[in-house]
Motif scaffolding. Structure first.
Motif, PDB file in Angstrom:
ATOM      1  N   THR A  25      37.335  49.738  42.802  1.00  0.00           N
ATOM      2  CA  THR A  25      36.909  48.925  41.666  1.00  0.00           C
ATOM      3  C   THR A  25      37.870  47.754  41.485  1.00  0.00           C
ATOM      4  OG1 THR A  25      38.246  50.066  40.044  1.00  0.00           O
ATOM      5  CG2 THR A  25      36.081  50.999  40.516  1.00  0.00           C
ATOM      6  N   TYR A  27      39.462  47.065  38.929  1.00  0.00           N
ATOM      7  CA  TYR A  27      40.633  47.465  38.146  1.00  0.00           C
ATOM      8  C   TYR A  27      41.708  48.083  39.036  1.00  0.00           C
ATOM      9  CZ  TYR A  27      37.294  46.450  34.589  1.00  0.00           C
ATOM     10  OH  TYR A  27      36.378  45.804  33.834  1.00  0.00           O
ATOM     11  N   ILE A  30      43.473  45.073  40.334  1.00  0.00           N
ATOM     12  CA  ILE A  30      44.360  44.428  39.366  1.00  0.00           C
ATOM     13  C   ILE A  30      45.627  45.265  39.188  1.00  0.00           C
ATOM     14  CG2 ILE A  30      44.579  43.646  36.994  1.00  0.00           C
ATOM     15  CD1 ILE A  30      41.593  43.148  36.978  1.00  0.00           C
ATOM     16  N   THR A  71      48.256  38.948  34.816  1.00  0.00           N
ATOM     17  CA  THR A  71      47.452  40.173  34.760  1.00  0.00           C
ATOM     18  C   THR A  71      46.491  40.122  33.579  1.00  0.00           C
ATOM     19  OG1 THR A  71      49.313  41.363  35.685  1.00  0.00           O
ATOM     20  CG2 THR A  71      47.587  42.674  34.685  1.00  0.00           C
ATOM     21  N   ILE A  72      47.012  39.735  32.418  1.00  0.00           N
ATOM     22  CA  ILE A  72      46.163  39.670  31.226  1.00  0.00           C
ATOM     23  C   ILE A  72      45.059  38.628  31.435  1.00  0.00           C
ATOM     24  CG2 ILE A  72      46.137  39.182  28.767  1.00  0.00           C
ATOM     25  CD1 ILE A  72      47.555  41.712  29.399  1.00  0.00           C
ATOM     26  N   LEU A  75      42.401  40.001  33.761  1.00  0.00           N
ATOM     27  CA  LEU A  75      41.600  41.011  33.056  1.00  0.00           C
ATOM     28  C   LEU A  75      40.597  40.345  32.136  1.00  0.00           C
ATOM     29  CD1 LEU A  75      44.071  43.802  32.005  1.00  0.00           C
ATOM     30  CD2 LEU A  75      41.993  44.050  33.297  1.00  0.00           C
ATOM     31  N   LYS A  79      36.544  40.442  32.303  1.00  0.00           N
ATOM     32  CA  LYS A  79      35.808  40.962  31.157  1.00  0.00           C
ATOM     33  C   LYS A  79      34.749  39.974  30.673  1.00  0.00           C
ATOM     34  CE  LYS A  79      35.061  44.192  29.243  1.00  0.00           C
ATOM     35  NZ  LYS A  79      35.053  45.427  29.970  1.00  0.00           N
ATOM     36  N   TYR A  80      35.159  38.724  30.508  1.00  0.00           N
ATOM     37  CA  TYR A  80      34.280  37.765  29.839  1.00  0.00           C
ATOM     38  C   TYR A  80      33.715  36.704  30.782  1.00  0.00           C
ATOM     39  CZ  TYR A  80      36.552  39.576  25.672  1.00  0.00           C
ATOM     40  OH  TYR A  80      37.031  40.376  24.695  1.00  0.00           O
ATOM     41  N   PRO A  86      34.818  35.901  24.550  1.00  0.00           N
ATOM     42  CA  PRO A  86      33.371  36.106  24.590  1.00  0.00           C
ATOM     43  C   PRO A  86      32.631  34.888  24.068  1.00  0.00           C
ATOM     44  CG  PRO A  86      34.364  37.357  22.825  1.00  0.00           C
ATOM     45  CD  PRO A  86      35.483  36.776  23.601  1.00  0.00           C
ATOM     46  N   ARG A  90      25.599  36.866  28.853  1.00  0.00           N
ATOM     47  CA  ARG A  90      25.320  36.691  30.273  1.00  0.00           C
ATOM     48  C   ARG A  90      24.003  37.361  30.634  1.00  0.00           C
ATOM     49  NH1 ARG A  90      29.704  39.519  32.953  1.00  0.00           N
ATOM     50  NH2 ARG A  90      30.358  40.082  30.884  1.00  0.00           N
ATOM     51  N   ARG A  95      24.788  47.530  36.631  1.00  0.00           N
ATOM     52  CA  ARG A  95      26.160  47.973  36.887  1.00  0.00           C
ATOM     53  C   ARG A  95      26.165  49.490  36.879  1.00  0.00           C
ATOM     54  NH1 ARG A  95      29.761  47.258  33.387  1.00  0.00           N
ATOM     55  NH2 ARG A  95      28.612  46.474  31.632  1.00  0.00           N
ATOM     56  N   GLU A  97      28.747  51.911  38.262  1.00  0.00           N
ATOM     57  CA  GLU A  97      30.020  52.397  37.749  1.00  0.00           C
ATOM     58  C   GLU A  97      31.108  51.374  38.037  1.00  0.00           C
ATOM     59  OE1 GLU A  97      31.805  55.045  41.111  1.00  0.00           O
ATOM     60  OE2 GLU A  97      30.326  56.199  39.998  1.00  0.00           O
ATOM     61  N   GLY A  98      31.168  50.355  37.221  1.00  0.00           N
ATOM     62  CA  GLY A  98      32.227  49.368  37.350  1.00  0.00           C
ATOM     63  C   GLY A  98      31.925  48.361  38.426  1.00  0.00           C
ATOM     64  N   ARG A  99      32.510  47.200  38.238  1.00  0.00           N
ATOM     65  CA  ARG A  99      32.315  46.146  39.235  1.00  0.00           C
ATOM     66  C   ARG A  99      33.169  46.392  40.457  1.00  0.00           C
ATOM     67  NH1 ARG A  99      32.340  41.957  34.479  1.00  0.00           N
ATOM     68  NH2 ARG A  99      32.551  43.955  33.460  1.00  0.00           N
TER      69      ARG A  99
ATOM     70  N   VAL B  33      41.227  55.134  39.206  1.00  0.00           N
ATOM     71  CA  VAL B  33      42.065  54.043  38.713  1.00  0.00           C
ATOM     72  C   VAL B  33      42.992  54.524  37.603  1.00  0.00           C
ATOM     73  CG1 VAL B  33      40.251  53.245  37.160  1.00  0.00           C
ATOM     74  CG2 VAL B  33      42.041  51.703  37.811  1.00  0.00           C
ATOM     75  N   LEU B  88      44.651  47.112  30.833  1.00  0.00           N
ATOM     76  CA  LEU B  88      43.914  47.449  32.057  1.00  0.00           C
ATOM     77  C   LEU B  88      43.072  48.705  31.856  1.00  0.00           C
ATOM     78  CD1 LEU B  88      43.543  46.687  34.968  1.00  0.00           C
ATOM     79  CD2 LEU B  88      45.600  47.917  35.527  1.00  0.00           C
ATOM     80  N   ASP B  95      34.325  49.080  30.629  1.00  0.00           N
ATOM     81  CA  ASP B  95      33.402  48.690  31.684  1.00  0.00           C
ATOM     82  C   ASP B  95      32.576  49.882  32.158  1.00  0.00           C
ATOM     83  OD1 ASP B  95      32.255  46.794  33.251  1.00  0.00           O
ATOM     84  OD2 ASP B  95      33.637  47.052  34.917  1.00  0.00           O
ATOM     85  N   LEU B  97      33.769  52.907  33.442  1.00  0.00           N
ATOM     86  CA  LEU B  97      34.341  53.841  34.413  1.00  0.00           C
ATOM     87  C   LEU B  97      34.661  55.158  33.714  1.00  0.00           C
ATOM     88  CD1 LEU B  97      36.840  51.567  36.334  1.00  0.00           C
ATOM     89  CD2 LEU B  97      34.765  52.569  37.198  1.00  0.00           C
ATOM     90  N   ARG B 132      25.214  42.848  27.412  1.00  0.00           N
ATOM     91  CA  ARG B 132      24.082  41.947  27.561  1.00  0.00           C
ATOM     92  C   ARG B 132      23.872  41.498  28.980  1.00  0.00           C
ATOM     93  NH1 ARG B 132      25.476  38.089  22.891  1.00  0.00           N
ATOM     94  NH2 ARG B 132      26.363  39.835  21.798  1.00  0.00           N
TER      95      ARG B 132
END
Lengths: 100, 132, 175
Positions: A25, A27, A30, A71-72, A75, A79-80, A86, A90, A95, A97-99, B33, B88, B95, B97, B132
């Motif tokens: 994933t 994450y 990251i 990192t922030i 993230l 997320k956005y 936000p 979109r 999805r 299980e997670g991107r 993760v 994180l 998300d 997970l 969305r």
């Protein structure tokens, strides 16, 4: 003796890089890159001591702070899809299980 | 005296290096993760701490500020790494997970995103942005 | 004003420590300028309050740190054992009750939980913190409440904010 520690840290960087490549994933990636950045800070300090150049410590200090901000920022971007937070809704994307 | 200091600082640095190595191994070995982040924090705390402490013994808190900067690097690392970790983990949970568990059942606590009583604007925005 | 002044002094001391030039009027002046600029930006962002610059907490936090560092060492050893033998891990995620009344106190506790490897605080909600733990044992320690009590003590030096401070709706963004 700084060299011994440097070798350990460099091997850790390779392991973190392997995790960043394998994912699965976003994450995982990251987290791996964040760990990689921390190890970079340590390598910078160790190399500064090895070559007797204390300026490296200032670079390490700055790198540590930029690593955190980066990192922030990544993230937030994941997320956005935008660094401003936000905004527009979109289009729906499937999805499971997670991107990736 | 200097020899004792050298040995001590060498021992600290190697121990720190081993902890860094363990965090890298954990990053590869752990199943998902959330567990991997636990391993990564190994290197952020004791790994970095012991290496910097070992270097501090070499440098001393002298007038050339090398030691002070080492302490500052450690303090900044200790302040920033939990924030990054927390952000994180929360992002990964929002998300969708699911944390890995040994028996495959869901964890007893969860973010409970459908609870309308949730009063955290940031979470709500993140969730609605992601839905969305 | 108290917060602005202590932030300025803190930033200027940091500048002096990082620059190392204490006899050059230009560098000292630049330090005053940038510290003042940072205080101004913090004031514009409304960060100059008991949460943004927790002066009263710092001294007690210094006494809290040695205990926290020792906890970090202990939990590092536990996680290191897990890395060497992944069969040990049994992750759990659960809500842990906390006793802090102020937001700052909860942040101190949540950050301490995350800083010790093996436990991560995911979410703070009222009187509970959602904690992800690598081993069941580390979450038992949290229910025992030693860290909670100590964070409570650090928080205790705060002048408790007035109730009006906590009724601001986060959705309207306060002021």
């Amino acid at each position: 003796m700084e060299a011994t520690a440097s070798v350990f840290v460099l091997v850790t960087m390779a392991l973190a890089l392997a995790r960043a490549v394998r994912g699965p994933t976003v994450y995982d990636r990251i987290a791996a890159v964040n760990a990689f950045g921390t190890m970079t800070v340590l390598v910078l300090v160790l190399v500064g001591f090895l070559t007797d150049r204390p300026e490296f410590e200032d670079i390490a200090l700055l790198y540590g702070l930029i690593n955190f901000a980066g990192t922030i920022a990544v993230l937030k971007f994941v997320k956005y899809s935008s660094l401003a937070g936000p905004q527009e809704p979109r289009p729906a994307a499937p999805r499971a299980e997670g991107r990736r | 005296m200097s020899l004792v200091l050298d040995i001590l600082s060498w021992a600290l640095m190697v121990t720190g290096g081993v902890f860094c190595l363990l965090s890298g191994v954990g990053l590869l070995r752990f199943p998902d993760v959330f567990t991997r982040i636990h391993a990564a924090s190994l290197g952020d705390t004791l790994g970095a701490g012991l290496i910097l402490l070992g270097l501090l013994l070499q440098a001393g808190l002298g007038a050339d500020l090398v030691g002070i900067k080492l302490v500052l690097i450690l303090v900044f690392l200790l302040f920033t790494s939990p924030v990054a970790t927390h952000a994180l983990v929360q992002a990964a949970l929002l998300d969708g997970l699911k944390p890995w568990t040994r028996d495959g059942r869901p964890t007893e606590g969860s973010l409970n995103p459908d609870d309308p009583a949730e009063d955290d604007a940031f979470i709500r925005d993140a969730r609605d942005g992601g839905r969305r | 004003m108290k917060h602005a002044l202590s932030l300025f002094v803190g930033l200027y001391v940091l500048w002096l420590l990082l620059s190392g030039h204490w006899d050059d009027p230009l560098l000292l002046g630049l330090g005053v300028t940038s510290a003042a600029l940072t205080v101004f930006v913090a004031w514009r962002m409304e960060g100059l309050d008991h949460e943004g610059v927790p002066v009263a907490v710092v001294l007690r936090a210094l006494a809290y740190w040695p205990w926290l560092l020792w906890q970090i060492v202990l939990s590092n050893l536990a996680v290191a054992r897990c890395v060497l033998n992944p069969d040990r891990i049994a992750p759990r995620m659960t809500w842990v009750p906390v006793s802090q009344s102020t937001d700052l106190g909860k942040v101190i506790l949540a950050n301490s939980i995350t800083l010790t490897p093996g436990t991560i605080s995911v979410q703070v909600d009222g009187g509970h913190i959602l904690v992800h733990a690598l081993e069941p044992g580390s979450i038992h320690d949290l229910f025992g409440g030693e860290m909670d009590r100590r964070a409570d003590w650090v928080e205790g030096s705060l002048d408790r904010p007035a109730q009006a401070d906590r009724t601001t709706d986060p959705t309207t963004g306060g002021a």
